[in-house]
Design an enzyme around this catalytic site. Structure first.
Site, PDB file in Angstrom:
ATOM      1  N   LYS A  12      -0.975   6.555  15.583  1.00  0.00           N
ATOM      2  CA  LYS A  12      -0.198   7.085  14.449  1.00  0.00           C
ATOM      3  C   LYS A  12      -0.987   6.892  13.141  1.00  0.00           C
ATOM      4  O   LYS A  12      -2.210   6.997  13.157  1.00  0.00           O
ATOM      5  CB  LYS A  12       1.191   6.440  14.413  1.00  0.00           C
ATOM      6  CG  LYS A  12       1.890   6.533  15.783  1.00  0.00           C
ATOM      7  CD  LYS A  12       3.326   6.165  15.758  1.00  0.00           C
ATOM      8  CE  LYS A  12       3.902   6.297  17.168  1.00  0.00           C
ATOM      9  NZ  LYS A  12       5.332   6.083  17.226  1.00  0.00           N
ATOM     10  N   HIS A  94       4.875  15.718  18.965  1.00  0.00           N
ATOM     11  CA  HIS A  94       5.448  14.368  18.883  1.00  0.00           C
ATOM     12  C   HIS A  94       6.738  14.428  18.065  1.00  0.00           C
ATOM     13  O   HIS A  94       6.827  15.156  17.077  1.00  0.00           O
ATOM     14  CB  HIS A  94       4.444  13.406  18.247  1.00  0.00           C
ATOM     15  CG  HIS A  94       4.875  11.977  18.366  1.00  0.00           C
ATOM     16  ND1 HIS A  94       5.817  11.431  17.533  1.00  0.00           N
ATOM     17  CD2 HIS A  94       4.531  11.011  19.241  1.00  0.00           C
ATOM     18  CE1 HIS A  94       6.023  10.169  17.900  1.00  0.00           C
ATOM     19  NE2 HIS A  94       5.254   9.891  18.928  1.00  0.00           N
ATOM     20  N   GLU A  96       7.923  12.564  15.890  1.00  0.00           N
ATOM     21  CA  GLU A  96       7.772  12.283  14.451  1.00  0.00           C
ATOM     22  C   GLU A  96       7.306  13.531  13.710  1.00  0.00           C
ATOM     23  O   GLU A  96       7.669  13.742  12.548  1.00  0.00           O
ATOM     24  CB  GLU A  96       6.802  11.098  14.256  1.00  0.00           C
ATOM     25  CG  GLU A  96       7.474   9.783  14.643  1.00  0.00           C
ATOM     26  CD  GLU A  96       6.533   8.665  15.057  1.00  0.00           C
ATOM     27  OE1 GLU A  96       5.306   8.788  14.848  1.00  0.00           O
ATOM     28  OE2 GLU A  96       7.041   7.671  15.607  1.00  0.00           O
ATOM     29  N   SER A 204       8.429   2.468  23.226  1.00  0.00           N
ATOM     30  CA  SER A 204       8.478   1.006  23.330  1.00  0.00           C
ATOM     31  C   SER A 204       7.928   0.471  24.657  1.00  0.00           C
ATOM     32  O   SER A 204       8.400  -0.546  25.166  1.00  0.00           O
ATOM     33  CB  SER A 204       9.901   0.486  23.085  1.00  0.00           C
ATOM     34  OG  SER A 204      10.323   0.828  21.770  1.00  0.00           O
TER      35      SER A 204
HETATM   36  P1  PGA Z   1       6.101   3.169  20.484  1.00  0.00           P
HETATM   37  O1  PGA Z   1       5.662   4.676  20.176  1.00  0.00           O
HETATM   38  O2  PGA Z   1       5.365   2.760  21.738  1.00  0.00           O
HETATM   39  O3  PGA Z   1       5.699   2.387  19.290  1.00  0.00           O
HETATM   40  O4  PGA Z   1       7.583   3.206  20.705  1.00  0.00           O
HETATM   41  C1  PGA Z   1       5.481   5.612  21.206  1.00  0.00           C
HETATM   42  C2  PGA Z   1       5.080   6.957  20.650  1.00  0.00           C
HETATM   43  O5  PGA Z   1       5.595   7.337  19.598  1.00  0.00           O
HETATM   44  O6  PGA Z   1       4.252   7.670  21.245  1.00  0.00           O
END
Ligand code: PGA
Length: 243
Positions: A12, A94, A96, A204
């Site tokens: 990210k 993604h 986001e 996660s």
């Molecule tokens: P995270 O993110 O492992 O921090 O939950 C996963 C992702 O957004 O690909």
């Protein structure tokens, strides 16, 4: 055909040049011919990360690309530019980006097509929100994202799907093993060549839960955010994958 396991890290908006020390860590320098390990650093580090990562057999990927090859799109990066940095993969869709940049599945489809045009393998993300799951719409939402984002004429071996429930990303919450197994089975059943489709789970994933998740028969790997930022935890997840 057996599906190769893939462990992919998504850094990210994290990482400066010093972060490339990641690739010097002893735990990552072992050759693992049976699996694909991928790190998706920020675009600013892509070329340098490619050089550092290739020494330990790790591939790099972009986190996003534009649908067009070139043009007046200030601040955007084309799939060709991502490939030119030595990347083999690019994440598209993604959650986001879908949420923070209003990316529709039609835009994600353009990006996935651009990735294929540039010779990259798209890692196409799908996943439902908490509200959608609670109202029983998880499968219909994911099925629609998959259908509307799938690049034209792409075969099931041309891309990798990442199922990431939005509510599990960066929250410490993970879907139950039963729910992961059910959704991965559902995604596989949507595609004519589903038996060959690689489907990663994300949200996660960490050293403490990776072994159970990766042992599910329809889970072909993981897309990892926070736990991919240190070589120790990324390597621990890699080590917990079944042979
Ligand atoms: P995270 O993110 O492992 O921090 O939950 C996963 C992702 O957004 O690909």
């Amino acid at each position: 055909m057996t599906r190769r396991m893939m462990i992919a890290g998504n850094w990210k908006m994290n990482g400066l040049e010093a972060s490339l020390d990641f690739f010097s860590h002893n735990d990552l320098t072992r050759d693992l011919p049976g699996m694909d390990r991928v790190i998706c650093p920020p675009a600013t580090l892509l070329r340098a990360a490619h050089h550092a990562a290739s020494r330990c057999g790790i591939d790099v990927g972009g986190q996003d690309c534009h649908g067009q090859e070139s043009g007046a799109h200030t601040g955007d990066i084309s799939a060709e530019m991502v490939a030119d940095c030595g990347a083999r993969y690019v994440i598209v869709g993604h959650s986001e980006r879908r949420a923070n940049h209003a990316e529709s599945s039609a835009m994600v489809k353009d990006k996935a097509q651009a990735a294929l045009r540039a010779g990259l393998t798209p890692i196409l993300c799908v996943g439902e929100t908490q509200g959608e799951r609670e109202s029983g719409q998880a499968e219909s939402v994911v099925g629609r994202q998959l259908a509307d984002s799938w690049p034209q004429d792409a075969a099931d071996t041309d891309l990798v799907i990442a199922y990431e429930p939005v509510w599990a990303i960066g929250t410490g919450l993970t879907a139950s093993l039963d729910d992961i197994a059910a959704m991965h089975g559902f995604i596989r059943a949507q595609r004519p060549g589903g038996a060959d489709l690689r489907i990663l789970y994300g949200g996660s994933v960490k050293p403490g839960n990776a072994a159970d998740i990766l042992s599910l028969s329809d889970v072909d790997g993981a897309l990892i955010g926070g736990a991919s930022l240190t070589a120790e935890s990324f390597a621990a997840i890699v080590d917990s994958a079944p042979d």
